[in-house]
Enzyme design. Structure first.
Site, PDB file in Angstrom:
ATOM      1  N   ARG A 236      45.855  38.921   9.803  1.00  0.00           N
ATOM      2  CA  ARG A 236      45.516  38.222  10.849  1.00  0.00           C
ATOM      3  C   ARG A 236      46.160  38.360  12.028  1.00  0.00           C
ATOM      4  O   ARG A 236      47.778  38.387  11.700  1.00  0.00           O
ATOM      5  CB  ARG A 236      45.158  36.835  10.423  1.00  0.00           C
ATOM      6  CG  ARG A 236      44.080  36.495   9.297  1.00  0.00           C
ATOM      7  CD  ARG A 236      42.882  36.727  10.145  1.00  0.00           C
ATOM      8  NE  ARG A 236      41.660  36.426   9.363  1.00  0.00           N
ATOM      9  CZ  ARG A 236      41.146  37.221   8.584  1.00  0.00           C
ATOM     10  NH1 ARG A 236      41.275  38.399   8.356  1.00  0.00           N
ATOM     11  NH2 ARG A 236      39.851  36.860   7.825  1.00  0.00           N
ATOM     12  N   GLU A 265      40.602  38.200  18.849  1.00  0.00           N
ATOM     13  CA  GLU A 265      39.541  39.590  18.643  1.00  0.00           C
ATOM     14  C   GLU A 265      38.183  38.988  19.450  1.00  0.00           C
ATOM     15  O   GLU A 265      38.021  37.940  19.650  1.00  0.00           O
ATOM     16  CB  GLU A 265      39.313  39.530  17.207  1.00  0.00           C
ATOM     17  CG  GLU A 265      40.578  40.178  16.505  1.00  0.00           C
ATOM     18  CD  GLU A 265      40.529  40.358  15.009  1.00  0.00           C
ATOM     19  OE1 GLU A 265      41.336  40.592  14.274  1.00  0.00           O
ATOM     20  OE2 GLU A 265      39.249  40.114  14.339  1.00  0.00           O
ATOM     21  N   HIS A 283      39.328  45.646  13.485  1.00  0.00           N
ATOM     22  CA  HIS A 283      39.279  44.820  12.266  1.00  0.00           C
ATOM     23  C   HIS A 283      38.223  45.677  11.494  1.00  0.00           C
ATOM     24  O   HIS A 283      37.018  45.128  11.131  1.00  0.00           O
ATOM     25  CB  HIS A 283      38.787  43.564  12.824  1.00  0.00           C
ATOM     26  CG  HIS A 283      38.914  42.590  11.757  1.00  0.00           C
ATOM     27  ND1 HIS A 283      39.365  41.323  11.871  1.00  0.00           N
ATOM     28  CD2 HIS A 283      38.786  42.647  10.300  1.00  0.00           C
ATOM     29  CE1 HIS A 283      39.440  40.473  10.778  1.00  0.00           C
ATOM     30  NE2 HIS A 283      39.105  41.363   9.758  1.00  0.00           N
TER      31      HIS A 283
HETATM   32  C1  8YV Z   1      35.843  40.234   7.233  1.00  0.00           C
HETATM   33  C2  8YV Z   1      38.279  39.966   6.647  1.00  0.00           C
HETATM   34  O1  8YV Z   1      35.460  39.704   6.338  1.00  0.00           O
HETATM   35  O2  8YV Z   1      37.749  39.623   4.267  1.00  0.00           O
HETATM   36  C3  8YV Z   1      38.313  39.229   5.539  1.00  0.00           C
HETATM   37  O3  8YV Z   1      39.088  38.187   5.461  1.00  0.00           O
HETATM   38  O4  8YV Z   1      38.938  39.695   7.549  1.00  0.00           O
HETATM   39  C4  8YV Z   1      37.184  40.964   6.805  1.00  0.00           C
HETATM   40  O5  8YV Z   1      36.972  41.657   5.528  1.00  0.00           O
HETATM   41  C5  8YV Z   1      34.979  41.220   7.741  1.00  0.00           C
HETATM   42  O6  8YV Z   1      35.606  41.456   8.832  1.00  0.00           O
HETATM   43  C6  8YV Z   1      33.621  40.616   7.857  1.00  0.00           C
HETATM   44  O7  8YV Z   1      33.563  39.409   8.827  1.00  0.00           O
END
Ligand code: 8YV
Length: 320
Positions: A236, A265, A283
């Site tokens: 993150r 983002e 991402h």
């Molecule tokens: C998001 C992610 O889920 O799994 C996570 O924590 O950040 C990604 O896999 C994906 O961008 C869909 O929202």
């Protein structure tokens, strides 16, 4: 207005044709993004909604949760849950599930892709060729070797372990930093993140997001990683002090960065876009057809399990 059949409120579309059919199996499906007036839709159906479907990057605050008095389960697509007020939901006795494990490989693969792209300047080289500079007097700069180098992992969890496995394929020495040492791995533990950074050639951030890790990687850590060091972030944006990241890259105190996530983002600091020693991705760590399908299926399985057994399959552990 109450109806006999409880409803599932889906906040975002899933890019799979069977999503609606799977979610409508046990519940009446409310696809909120299709509603002309989302607020009015929630107000009108608040007493029918038993399940909420969201994602790791879809804000799901206490305010929204509290608009749904009959809510019993929140099923999220993604492993991260810093965008969901899980503590508040759990305090209300609402079960919250995520989609762990099914994305470990693709996230770890992307982490290594970012590491190789940053160390070997793949993005820069690609731009160099597309700009017809190859063969011109502008000699392309040398990259840095990856094999046999030292990798520090910040957050040795499931994804961190998958990255460590890949690092061993590159004959890399791996050490890690967690809140406390693990007893089930034979990798070197560093209680001090700054010490890990000064030891490492590559520092890979794979820890959870949220308040507990905000700015964990601060200026001191970035300076310890140093002018030859490279940081990789697939976790993150909030885990790294982004201001310090930008200024240490611009000043040359930090050697390079490979980033898939950012503080705000989809906004990426402009300064990062001008640096050739930085690789910036939107991402996409889990963004493969196979993995997103597996993530979506696990969401559906959690909804089904809740409907039939009253328990989700992959609950997020209780947050103190
Ligand atoms: C998001 C992610 O889920 O799994 C996570 O924590 O950040 C990604 O896999 C994906 O961008 C869909 O929202």
């Amino acid at each position: 207005m109450t109806t006999t059949r409880p409803a599932v409120l889906q906040l975002l579309p899933f890019p799979f044709p069977d999503a609606a059919e799977r979610l409508a199996k046990h519940y009446e499906l409310i696809e909120l993004w299709k509603a002309a007036d989302a607020d009015a839709t929630i107000a009108a159906r608040q007493d029918d909604i038993a399940v909420l479907v969201t994602s790791a990057t879809t804000p799901t605050p206490a305010q929204l949760i509290d608009r749904l008095p009959k809510l019993q389960a929140i099923c999220s697509m993604g492993v991260g849950y810093d965008a969901i007020d899980v503590r508040h939901a759990q305090q209300r006795g609402i079960q919250v599930s995520n989609t762990p494990d099914v994305l470990n490989d693709c996230v770890a693969d992307l982490a290594f892709g970012l590491l190789l792209a940053t160390a070997r300047k793949l993005g820069h080289a690609e731009r160099y060729v597309r700009a017809n500079q190859w063969g011109s007097e502008a000699v392309f700069p040398l990259g840095v070797k990856v094999s046999h180098k030292k990798m520090g992992i910040v957050g040795l969890g499931r994804i961190g372990m998958a990255i460590a496995r890949r690092a061993s394929g590159f004959d890399m020495e791996v050490r890690y930093h967690n809140r406390r040492a693990r007893t089930d791995v034979d990798l070197g533990y560093e209680a001090s993140l700054t010490d890990l950074a000064s030891w490492a050639d590559f520092l890979v951030v794979a820890t959870v997001g949220g308040d507990s890790t905000r700015n964990l990687v601060n200026r001191e850590v970035l300076q310890a990683l140093g002018a030859k060091g490279i940081i990789i972030n697939i976790a993150r944006g909030s885990v790294i002090d982004e201001e310090a990241l930008v200024s240490t890259l611009v000043s040359g105190e930090l050697g390079g960065a490979g980033l898939d996530v950012y503080v705000d983002e989809p906004n990426v600091p402009d300064a990062l876009k001008t640096l050739d020693n930085v690789v910036i991705l939107p991402h996409i760590a889990s963004a493969t057809t196979e993995t997103r399908k597996a993530m979506a299926d696990l969401v559906f399985d959690n909804v089904d399990a809740y409907a039939t057994t009253g328990k989700v399959i992959t609950p997020i552990p209780a947050i103190a």
